[in-house]
Design a protein around this motif. Structure first.
Motif, short mmCIF file in Angstrom:
data_model
loop_
_atom_site.label_atom_id
_atom_site.label_comp_id
_atom_site.label_asym_id
_atom_site.label_seq_id
_atom_site.Cartn_x
_atom_site.Cartn_y
_atom_site.Cartn_z
N TRP A 31 0.82 -1.21 0.00
CA TRP A 31 0.00 0.00 0.00
C TRP A 31 0.85 1.27 0.00
N ASP A 32 2.10 1.16 0.37
CA ASP A 32 2.95 2.36 0.41
C ASP A 32 3.18 2.95 -0.98
N CYS A 51 0.98 3.73 -3.00
CA CYS A 51 -0.05 4.74 -3.26
C CYS A 51 0.39 6.14 -2.83
N SER A 52 1.41 6.22 -1.99
CA SER A 52 1.87 7.53 -1.53
C SER A 52 2.47 8.35 -2.67
N TYR A 53 2.88 7.67 -3.77
CA TYR A 53 3.42 8.41 -4.91
C TYR A 53 2.32 9.17 -5.66
N LEU A 54 1.09 8.68 -5.56
CA LEU A 54 -0.03 9.31 -6.25
C LEU A 54 -0.86 10.19 -5.33
N ILE A 55 -1.00 9.78 -4.08
CA ILE A 55 -1.82 10.51 -3.11
C ILE A 55 -0.89 11.04 -2.03
N THR A 56 -0.79 12.34 -1.94
CA THR A 56 0.19 12.95 -1.03
C THR A 56 -0.11 12.65 0.43
N ILE A 76 -1.39 9.47 6.08
CA ILE A 76 -2.35 9.89 7.11
C ILE A 76 -3.67 9.16 6.93
N LEU A 77 -4.10 9.00 5.67
CA LEU A 77 -5.39 8.36 5.40
C LEU A 77 -5.37 6.86 5.69
N SER A 78 -4.20 6.23 5.62
CA SER A 78 -4.13 4.77 5.75
C SER A 78 -3.88 4.29 7.17
N GLN A 89 -10.88 -1.19 3.72
CA GLN A 89 -11.03 0.24 3.93
C GLN A 89 -10.03 1.04 3.09
N LEU A 90 -8.82 0.50 2.95
CA LEU A 90 -7.82 1.18 2.12
C LEU A 90 -8.23 1.20 0.66
#
Length: 501
Positions: free
Chosen positions: A142-143, A145-150, A154-156, A163-164
């Motif tokens: 899941w990490d 996704c941090s490249y696309l969603i700044t 915090i959200l995860s 939920q993710l």
């Protein structure tokens, strides 16, 4: 009896020696019989003496043949001891090396056994991993996704996989509707840190202080839009230069910003487009036309490089139009023969070899997707068109390469004459250029000098600082440019429009 015979023989011999008449007697063949007999007797006696000497030698010496060379070579005792000592040392070292060799063999065998065990263990682990991967459900990383969603970290926090997934889908859906705060340049309008203050274009981007503390929007201009805007700037610049009766030369550096203000009717938008041009040119450096425009705009390449290239393309096109039999202005597909194209290239560039001309013909065949042998007509206007991205065809690209090759040869001739001078003066440079290119005009030669020695930049500096031409300070500023480093001159020539006249 024998003694009497020998005495008689000696007597006769003496008689012959002292009696000239007897001595000169000879037989019917002219041979002296008595002298010959005496010689034979002497040989016989020598042979007997030799046999007696051999009998006196011991038998053992005869067998061993020591009597021939018994003491031919004698070694000193001291040398013998040294050689023996060295031999003993070598024997000891040999034994040590053999021992070490055997130990290394044992170590090697041990390492081979260990390696074999490790390989077997690795294969077992790999088999277990394959089995576990097949029977277990892999967990996503899941990490990524941090490249696309700044704000992904915090959200995860504290969420399950389901939920993710919901969070990720929600972010993808609302991506287009959310405001992106990263659409601005990090450079503020009044910030000159990343700009070249000596460049007029960049100075004009920073003159307006009323926009202080505002950021410039990054429009992310595409390559096609950037190419079209650059082409529009070039065409309007040429039009503005030629619209007066007396042609005026406007530098691209001084023209671009004023044109953007005129084009968009706003200085603020002109500044924004200027920064976007800078960003697009840096992103599309692999495009020849965009990169050339940017290097001319920043003063790295002489502007005449672009104009000379366009003039050569236009010269070829005009020459082919004159050869065209269908010269009606209403015709859009003028045709000539392939042989006419070859003849035209030879006449326009007589110093080009047949091999270089053949490259151009093959490039034209690829552009038109036809062979010069199959058809006799050539729609030459198609060779001078561009695609939607603004790319020229292979024919014009080969023309550009051949012109660059001529330029390289031209510079090499100048380089060969200047290579012995670490510092080159203006007069030396002029003399060398005139030797290489006797037909060059004074204006062209002065253009070379202005670019290579940067005389125009120095004159602008003097005007800005309001230094009188008669002062010592002015002489000190002008003196360094009277001579220039050899490498700098060659580098400036490579960025200049220079060719054989």
């Amino acid at each position: 009896m024998q003694e009497n015979s020998s005495i008689n023989e000696d007597h006769l011999l003496l008689k012959h020696f002292y009696d000239e008449d007897l001595y000169n007697d000879s037989d019917e063949y002219g041979l002296d019989i008595i002298t010959l007999r005496y010689t034979l007797l002497t040989i016989q006696s020598d042979k007997e003496l030799l046999m007696q000497y051999i009998r006196t030698i011991p038998i053992d010496l005869k067998k061993k043949k020591l009597w021939k060379s018994d003491y031919t070579k004698v070694e000193l005792r001291e040398d013998f001891n040294k050689l023996k000592f060295e031999c003993d040392n070598l024997k000891i070292e040999t034994s040590l090396l053999k021992t070490n060799y055997l130990e290394l063999i044992d170590h090697c065998k041990f390492l081979i056994d260990q390696t074999t065990e490790i390989i077997i263990e690795r294969d077992n682990y790999y088999s277990e991993w394959e089995h576990a991967r097949n029977i277990l459900t892999p967990r996503p990383d899941w990490d990524k996704c941090s490249y696309l969603i700044t704000q992904w970290k915090i959200l995860s926090i504290g969420k399950t996989s389901e939920q993710l997934v919901d969070v990720l889908i929600n972010e993808i859906i609302h991506e287009d509707t959310k405001e992106n705060n990263n659409e601005d340049f990090s450079i503020m309008i009044n910030n000159k840190n990343d700009l070249n203050s000596k460049n007029t274009f960049f100075e004009q981007l920073c003159i307006d202080i009323s926009f202080e503390d505002k950021f410039i929007k990054n429009r992310h201009m595409r390559r096609r839009i950037t190419g079209l805007l650059i082409k529009e700037i070039w065409s309007n610049k040429l039009f503005d230069e030629n619209k007066f009766e007396k042609k005026i030369n406007i530098k691209l550096i001084d023209y671009v910003f004023n044109y953007l203000i005129k084009r968009f009717h706003s200085k603020e938008i002109a500044i924004e487009i200027g920064y976007n041009i800078k960003d697009a040119c840096n992103r599309y450096q692999n495009n020849y036309e965009i990169n050339l425009f940017w290097q001319i705009l920043t003063g790295q390449i002489e502007e005449n490089v672009y104009h000379y290239e366009m003039k050569e393309f236009a010269r070829i096109l005009q020459y082919l139009i004159k050869l065209c039999s269908h010269s009606s202005s209403q015709s859009l597909l003028w045709t000539i023969r392939w042989s006419d194209l070859v003849t035209a290239l030879h006449e326009l560039y007589p110093y080009w070899t047949n091999k270089r001309i053949s490259y151009l013909i093959m490039a034209a065949e690829r552009d038109l997707q036809q062979s010069s042998k199959e058809r006799n007509d050539l729609e030459f206007l198609l060779l001078f068109t561009e695609d939607d991205e603004g790319h020229i065809g292979e024919f014009l690209m080969n023309i550009r390469q051949q012109l660059q090759l001529d330029k390289t040869e031209y510079i090499e001739k100048i380089k060969d004459l200047l290579i012995g001078y670490p510092l080159v003066s203006i007069n030396q440079f002029k003399q060398v250029v005139q030797l290489v290119d006797p037909n060059i005009s004074k204006n062209e030669l002065q253009r070379y000098v202005n670019w290579v020695f940067e005389l125009e930049k120095m004159s602008l500096t003097l005007n800005k600082e309001e230094i009188s031409s008669k002062t010592n300070e002015n002489n000190q500023l002008i003196k360094p440019i009277q001579k220039r480093n050899f490498e700098e001159i060659i580098l400036r020539l490579e960025r200049c429009s220079c060719f054989m006249h």
